[in-house]
Design an enzyme around this catalytic site. Structure first.
Site, PDB file in Angstrom:
ATOM      1  N   GLN A 149       0.814  -1.215   0.000  1.00  0.00           N
ATOM      2  CA  GLN A 149       0.000   0.000   0.000  1.00  0.00           C
ATOM      3  C   GLN A 149       0.852   1.272   0.000  1.00  0.00           C
ATOM      4  O   GLN A 149       0.656   2.160  -0.827  1.00  0.00           O
ATOM      5  CB  GLN A 149      -0.911  -0.027   1.229  1.00  0.00           C
ATOM      6  N   LEU A 150       1.809   1.341   0.906  1.00  0.00           N
ATOM      7  CA  LEU A 150       2.692   2.510   0.970  1.00  0.00           C
ATOM      8  C   LEU A 150       3.786   2.427  -0.079  1.00  0.00           C
ATOM      9  O   LEU A 150       4.092   3.424  -0.747  1.00  0.00           O
ATOM     10  CB  LEU A 150       3.310   2.638   2.363  1.00  0.00           C
ATOM     11  N   TRP A 183      -2.630   4.657  11.133  1.00  0.00           N
ATOM     12  CA  TRP A 183      -3.923   4.578  10.433  1.00  0.00           C
ATOM     13  C   TRP A 183      -3.770   4.825   8.927  1.00  0.00           C
ATOM     14  O   TRP A 183      -4.449   5.661   8.337  1.00  0.00           O
ATOM     15  CB  TRP A 183      -4.904   5.575  11.038  1.00  0.00           C
ATOM     16  N   ASP A 227      13.740 -11.313  -0.450  1.00  0.00           N
ATOM     17  CA  ASP A 227      13.366 -11.870   0.851  1.00  0.00           C
ATOM     18  C   ASP A 227      14.235 -11.193   1.906  1.00  0.00           C
ATOM     19  O   ASP A 227      15.404 -11.550   2.085  1.00  0.00           O
ATOM     20  CB  ASP A 227      13.582 -13.384   0.852  1.00  0.00           C
ATOM     21  N   ILE A 228      13.667 -10.213   2.579  1.00  0.00           N
ATOM     22  CA  ILE A 228      14.469  -9.436   3.534  1.00  0.00           C
ATOM     23  C   ILE A 228      14.939 -10.274   4.730  1.00  0.00           C
ATOM     24  O   ILE A 228      15.856  -9.874   5.443  1.00  0.00           O
ATOM     25  CB  ILE A 228      13.714  -8.182   4.051  1.00  0.00           C
ATOM     26  N   TYR A 285       2.925  -7.350  17.316  1.00  0.00           N
ATOM     27  CA  TYR A 285       3.229  -6.483  16.177  1.00  0.00           C
ATOM     28  C   TYR A 285       4.008  -5.253  16.646  1.00  0.00           C
ATOM     29  O   TYR A 285       5.066  -4.920  16.102  1.00  0.00           O
ATOM     30  CB  TYR A 285       1.932  -6.058  15.471  1.00  0.00           C
ATOM     31  N   LYS A 334       7.949  -4.336  15.793  1.00  0.00           N
ATOM     32  CA  LYS A 334       8.303  -3.094  15.100  1.00  0.00           C
ATOM     33  C   LYS A 334       9.268  -2.258  15.953  1.00  0.00           C
ATOM     34  O   LYS A 334      10.175  -1.607  15.416  1.00  0.00           O
ATOM     35  CB  LYS A 334       7.049  -2.281  14.762  1.00  0.00           C
ATOM     36  N   ASP A 359       2.551   3.683  15.290  1.00  0.00           N
ATOM     37  CA  ASP A 359       2.022   4.161  16.568  1.00  0.00           C
ATOM     38  C   ASP A 359       1.908   3.038  17.591  1.00  0.00           C
ATOM     39  O   ASP A 359       1.801   3.286  18.792  1.00  0.00           O
ATOM     40  CB  ASP A 359       0.647   4.806  16.357  1.00  0.00           C
TER      41      ASP A 359
END
Length: 289
Positions: A11-12, A150, A36-37, A125, A129, A102
């Site tokens: 998406q981003l 969001w 493949d990171i 999650y 992160k 966030d």
């Protein structure tokens, strides 16, 4: 500038590739099939061959609820994968942009979160992160950690698209009204990243569209704009509800509004108001449909 983008089919990532190309950069985008990171050797080889000036690391494990049971999977991508990108970028002297979230905060603060407030993630999650942030800070000497919230855009599934669909199909929509945050349009975030990458103003940034709302208020705006801009027939009656009425496997921050102190103090352009971003998205979504 030569820029390598991970998660380029996401998406981003798709908007980052598009916006950076519009800014005249030489952009190489990789999706998970091509890069493949979690494979250190492959990551080092690809980055070494391309020799980018900057890496925008959008690839991530973002299935918030699934991460609660797939703990290893979340850490493998968000922690080990980020370590691999940081090492590879550092080896070729590239700047590294790590997209964070966030969810590194617990959401209990009464005020918006500052960039250097203590983190306290409550979900796997969020913890994974945050691990990626720590590894970025440890292994990269030229990093930008960009926390956002969001996120929605034209590519892939997201909250806005879901509400647009349900608003025209359901008689009733109940949406949580006790979680507050800032919606972020991917195009606006990508434009900010394009400005940031040109600088050497390294550090942690909070980057979301300006202003804040609850999920219920966000939905109100989505349906209102859909009726006005798309001339959509909204059938759903909208009702506020509490988080407790919709229990989820992973905890959500009640308050994930983030203060943009780093953007202001570094003299960068802040992201526009979330209502303006939403209207632009819906207009663009309409023209694509």
């Amino acid at each position: 500038m030569k820029v390598l983008v991970t998660g380029a089919s996401g998406q981003l990532g798709k908007d980052v590739v598009k916006v950076f190309q519009e800014h005249g950069h030489d952009v190489l985008g990789y999706d998970r099939e091509q890069l493949d990171i979690t494979d250190l050797q492959q990551t080092a080889k690809i980055v070494g061959q391309y020799q980018p000036d900057a890496v925008v690391h959008c690839a991530a494990y973002t299935a918030v609820d699934a991460a609660e049971t797939d703990v290893d999977g979340a850490y493998q991508v968000n922690a080990a994968g980020t370590r691999n990108m940081a090492l590879a970028a550092e080896k070729v002297g590239a700047k590294l942009v790590y997209i964070s979230t966030d969810y590194v905060f617990d959401g209990t603060a009464k005020q918006p979160y500052h960039e250097y407030d203590n983190t306290n993630p409550q979900s796997i999650y969020g913890k994974s992160k945050r691990a990626g942030e720590v590894l970025t800070q440890t292994l990269s000497s030229r990093y930008f950690i960009v926390r956002t919230s969001w996120v929605y855009g034209l590519h892939g599934n997201n909250f806005v698209k879901t509400m647009l669909k349900l608003g025209q199909e359901k008689p009733l929509l109940q949406v949580v009204n006790d979680q507050k945050g800032s919606p972020t349009y991917t195009v606006d975030l990508a434009r900010f990243l394009a400005e940031l990458i040109q600088t050497e103003k390294y550090g942690i940034y909070h980057a979301s569209n300006s202003g804040s709302c609850t999920w219920y208020e966000f939905t109100q705006a989505i349906l209102q704009d859909a009726a006005e801009i798309l001339d959509a027939k909204i059938t759903a009656k909208l009702e506020p509800c509490s988080t407790e009425q919709f229990p989820r496997p992973a905890a959500r921050p009640r308050n994930s509004v983030m203060e943009h102190i780093a953007i202001r103090t570094n003299g960068l352009n802040d992201l526009r108001d979330w209502r303006k971003g939403l209207r632009d998205f819906i207009q663009n979504y309409c023209s694509q449909s």
